[in-house]
Design a protein around this motif. Structure first.
Motif, short mmCIF file in Angstrom:
data_model
loop_
_atom_site.label_atom_id
_atom_site.label_comp_id
_atom_site.label_asym_id
_atom_site.label_seq_id
_atom_site.Cartn_x
_atom_site.Cartn_y
_atom_site.Cartn_z
N GLU A 74 1.75 2.38 -1.32
CA GLU A 74 1.86 1.10 -2.01
C GLU A 74 1.02 0.02 -1.34
O GLU A 74 0.35 -0.78 -2.01
CB GLU A 74 3.33 0.68 -2.05
CG GLU A 74 4.20 1.59 -2.91
CD GLU A 74 5.67 1.37 -2.66
OE1 GLU A 74 6.26 0.58 -3.41
OE2 GLU A 74 6.22 1.98 -1.71
N TRP A 75 1.06 -0.04 0.00
CA TRP A 75 0.25 -1.02 0.71
C TRP A 75 -1.23 -0.84 0.38
O TRP A 75 -1.93 -1.82 0.05
CB TRP A 75 0.45 -0.89 2.22
CG TRP A 75 1.72 -1.50 2.75
CD1 TRP A 75 2.79 -0.84 3.24
CD2 TRP A 75 2.03 -2.89 2.83
NE1 TRP A 75 3.78 -1.72 3.63
CE2 TRP A 75 3.33 -2.99 3.39
CE3 TRP A 75 1.35 -4.06 2.48
CZ2 TRP A 75 3.96 -4.23 3.63
CZ3 TRP A 75 1.98 -5.28 2.71
CH2 TRP A 75 3.26 -5.36 3.27
N GLN A 76 -1.72 0.39 0.47
CA GLN A 76 -3.14 0.62 0.29
C GLN A 76 -3.58 0.51 -1.17
O GLN A 76 -4.72 0.15 -1.45
CB GLN A 76 -3.50 2.02 0.84
CG GLN A 76 -3.32 2.11 2.35
CD GLN A 76 -3.66 3.48 2.90
OE1 GLN A 76 -4.56 4.13 2.38
NE2 GLN A 76 -2.95 3.91 3.91
N ARG A 77 -2.68 0.76 -2.08
CA ARG A 77 -3.08 0.77 -3.49
C ARG A 77 -2.98 -0.62 -4.14
O ARG A 77 -3.75 -0.96 -5.03
CB ARG A 77 -2.22 1.76 -4.25
CG ARG A 77 -2.78 2.15 -5.62
CD ARG A 77 -2.01 3.32 -6.18
NE ARG A 77 -2.58 3.83 -7.40
CZ ARG A 77 -3.51 4.79 -7.48
NH1 ARG A 77 -3.99 5.32 -6.37
NH2 ARG A 77 -3.96 5.21 -8.65
N TYR A 78 -1.98 -1.40 -3.69
CA TYR A 78 -1.67 -2.62 -4.43
C TYR A 78 -1.93 -3.93 -3.68
O TYR A 78 -1.98 -5.00 -4.30
CB TYR A 78 -0.19 -2.59 -4.85
CG TYR A 78 0.19 -1.36 -5.60
CD1 TYR A 78 -0.54 -0.93 -6.72
CD2 TYR A 78 1.27 -0.58 -5.20
CE1 TYR A 78 -0.19 0.23 -7.41
CE2 TYR A 78 1.63 0.57 -5.87
CZ TYR A 78 0.90 0.97 -6.99
OH TYR A 78 1.25 2.11 -7.66
N PHE A 79 -2.10 -3.90 -2.36
CA PHE A 79 -2.18 -5.14 -1.60
C PHE A 79 -3.36 -6.01 -2.03
O PHE A 79 -3.24 -7.22 -2.16
CB PHE A 79 -2.25 -4.85 -0.10
CG PHE A 79 -2.18 -6.08 0.75
CD1 PHE A 79 -0.96 -6.68 1.01
CD2 PHE A 79 -3.33 -6.65 1.30
CE1 PHE A 79 -0.87 -7.83 1.79
CE2 PHE A 79 -3.26 -7.79 2.08
CZ PHE A 79 -2.03 -8.38 2.33
N HIS A 90 12.05 1.26 2.08
CA HIS A 90 10.73 1.16 2.70
C HIS A 90 9.63 1.01 1.65
O HIS A 90 9.72 1.61 0.57
CB HIS A 90 10.42 2.41 3.54
CG HIS A 90 11.20 2.49 4.81
ND1 HIS A 90 12.56 2.75 4.84
CD2 HIS A 90 10.82 2.32 6.12
CE1 HIS A 90 12.97 2.77 6.10
NE2 HIS A 90 11.95 2.51 6.88
N ILE A 91 8.63 0.22 1.99
CA ILE A 91 7.40 0.17 1.20
C ILE A 91 6.44 1.17 1.81
O ILE A 91 6.15 1.12 3.01
CB ILE A 91 6.80 -1.24 1.19
CG1 ILE A 91 7.79 -2.22 0.56
CG2 ILE A 91 5.48 -1.25 0.44
CD1 ILE A 91 7.35 -3.67 0.64
N THR A 92 5.97 2.12 1.03
CA THR A 92 5.17 3.23 1.56
C THR A 92 3.73 2.81 1.84
O THR A 92 3.24 1.80 1.32
CB THR A 92 5.16 4.39 0.57
OG1 THR A 92 4.49 3.97 -0.63
CG2 THR A 92 6.58 4.84 0.22
N ASP A 93 3.05 3.62 2.66
CA ASP A 93 1.62 3.39 2.91
C ASP A 93 0.84 3.45 1.60
O ASP A 93 -0.15 2.71 1.43
CB ASP A 93 1.09 4.44 3.88
CG ASP A 93 1.58 4.22 5.30
OD1 ASP A 93 2.14 3.13 5.57
OD2 ASP A 93 1.43 5.14 6.12
#
Length: 464
Positions: free
Chosen positions: A457-462, A452-455
């Motif tokens: 990672e989405w919020q920090r790197y997208f 899984h890609i964690t929340d």
């Protein structure tokens, strides 16, 4: 006691119980076996208390939590059941001391088994058998151990579509406030509490109290003291029947240790109150703020083995989200009088009969047979070896250099798996099987996390 000896001892009692239950209108019986993780695995059958034993699928000693959801890993590698031995049945026999008729459902009775291998030897994987052996050790020292467990837990409105989809965090907590000791959190709360207490009384389980805890959907019940094996049986039954009552009312209960983010509201402990008695008198009591020499040795033993046995108090990945000394979930190997930040809180008031130790490390996700066994056997060793007790903590534990409890599931597993004490106390076969069960928990979590890609990672790197 080997299987044939147990059959001979139990047969007359089971025959008498069969007749009595039938005369009292019982038609069905729920037969419970305790699995490795601390759940009842049960079947419903027409009333029959067979003295020749019950078939038990040995896979019950290698099934994973929640049958492996969300990974689908139903079983872990185990000597109890595998492709080499063909996943056999073993034998169980109903313990007549556990047979009860349900007062709220009088057509039903229930009972708990003791497990044996096909050759008649005691099953080394059975948690209930592990505790029975430890209790015999305490009795051989001349003491009767008494335990009372408190469970903190959550209640939510059941939404089966959300639950089937694994969206548990979207469930609505039962009750509108987060205040503890509140009688009007929900209009149905007082009736719910009365029904639970009444049901437990009908099967011989005393509920000292049921209260709201700090947090939305948070509650706690405290059970009255019993001998070690009886206390574990009561803990298992109370948990089952609490969940049953919730289900009848469109609710669902959880005993996971933390369902709120760390640092927010309460986590779910299962504090164990323990005392020793001899000749009907409390063996720990020496007056306010004091313990007897035998109590001091007992505490010294528990502290001495706390790191090795910690896995039995915090057995899941979720257990370690409850770590928080400031929220009274202990982090250190220490004890003190009336100190809720230490894992051992000595209580010496209001009278000698109430003198006891409160072990605060266990969470609501424990297997009570194993957590009770860990406390009792370590305390017995302290008495047997005449261990000396360090001074009680009288200041902030955060400022003291006390040994620390393992901070991760992996660290607890390795301490337990390497422990010669745990092999001697619980049996080497059990120690190794239980360690493997916990490794399976950690491996399942690691595999899920890796997929899984964690929340975060989405919020920090997208958009970076």
């Amino acid at each position: 006691m080997e299987f044939e000896d147990r059959v001979a001892a139990y047969a007359p009692k089971l025959k008498a119980l069969q007749s009595k239950l039938a005369a009292d209108g019982v038609e069905f019986i729920e037969i419970h076996t305790v699995d490795t993780s601390g759940a009842f695995r049960s079947k419903i059958a027409p009333l029959k208390l067979s003295s020749y034993g019950e078939a038990i699928n040995a896979i019950l000693y290698c099934v994973t939590h929640g049958d492996g959801q969300p990974m689908g890993d139903v079983a872990f590698a185990s000597a109890s059941a595998n492709e080499e031995n063909g996943f056999p049945n073993i034998k169980g026999i109903i313990d007549p001391a556990t047979v009860v008729q349900h007062g709220w459902k009088p057509r039903f009775a229930s009972a708990i088994t003791r497990a044996y291998m096909l050759d008649g030897a005691v099953c080394p994987f059975d948690p209930r058998g592990v505790l029975a052996k430890v209790e015999e050790r305490a009795n051989a020292l001349g003491y009767e151990a008494r335990f009372a467990l408190e469970y903190e837990f959550g209640i939510f409105h059941a939404d089966h579509d959300l639950m089937r989809a694994g969206r548990y965090r979207e469930l609505k907590p039962w009750g509108h406030s987060l205040i503890n000791y509140d009688l009007v959190r929900s209009g149905e709360y007082q009736d719910f509490a009365a029904e639970f207490i009444t049901r437990m009384k009908s099967i011989g389980i005393g509920v000292a109290s049921l209260v709201t805890e700090y947090g939305f959907g948070m509650y706690e019940y405290a059970l009255t003291p019993k001998t070690a094996l009886q206390a574990a049986d009561d803990a298992m039954r109370a948990k089952l029947h609490l969940r049953e009552l919730c289900a009848e009312r469109g609710l669902v209960a959880t005993f996971m240790t933390r369902f709120q983010p760390p640092g927010k509201e309460s986590a779910c402990g299962a504090h164990h109150h323990v005392s020793l008695w001899r000749d009907g008198k409390p063996a720990f009591a020496a007056g306010p703020g004091r313990l007897t020499p035998v109590a001091e040795k007992f505490v010294a033993g528990v502290l001495n083995r706390m790191q090795e046995t910690h896995l039995l108090f915090r057995p899941t990945v979720n257990s370690y989200r409850r770590f928080d000394r400031g929220a009274w979930s202990p982090e250190d190997v220490a004890w003190g009088f009336e100190n809720r930040t230490a894992p051992i809180r000595a209580i010496t008031t209001p009278n000698d009969g109430a003198c006891r130790l409160e072990h605060r490390a266990p969470g609501a996700d424990i297997n009570p047979y194993l957590s009770i066994a860990a406390i009792l056997v370590a305390g017995c060793e302290g008495i047997e070896k005449d261990l000396s007790l360090e001074a009680p903590v009288t200041s902030n534990l955060a400022n003291l250099d006390k040994p620390k409890l393992p901070r991760t599931l992996n660290a607890s597993i390795e301490a337990f798996a390497a422990s010669d004490f745990c092999a001697e106390a619980f049996g080497e076969v059990f120690r190794d099987n239980y360690a493997e069960s916990r490794r399976a928990e950690q491996a399942a979590f690691d595999a899920w996390q890796a997929s899984h890609i964690t929340d975060f990672e989405w919020q920090r790197y997208f958009v970076s």
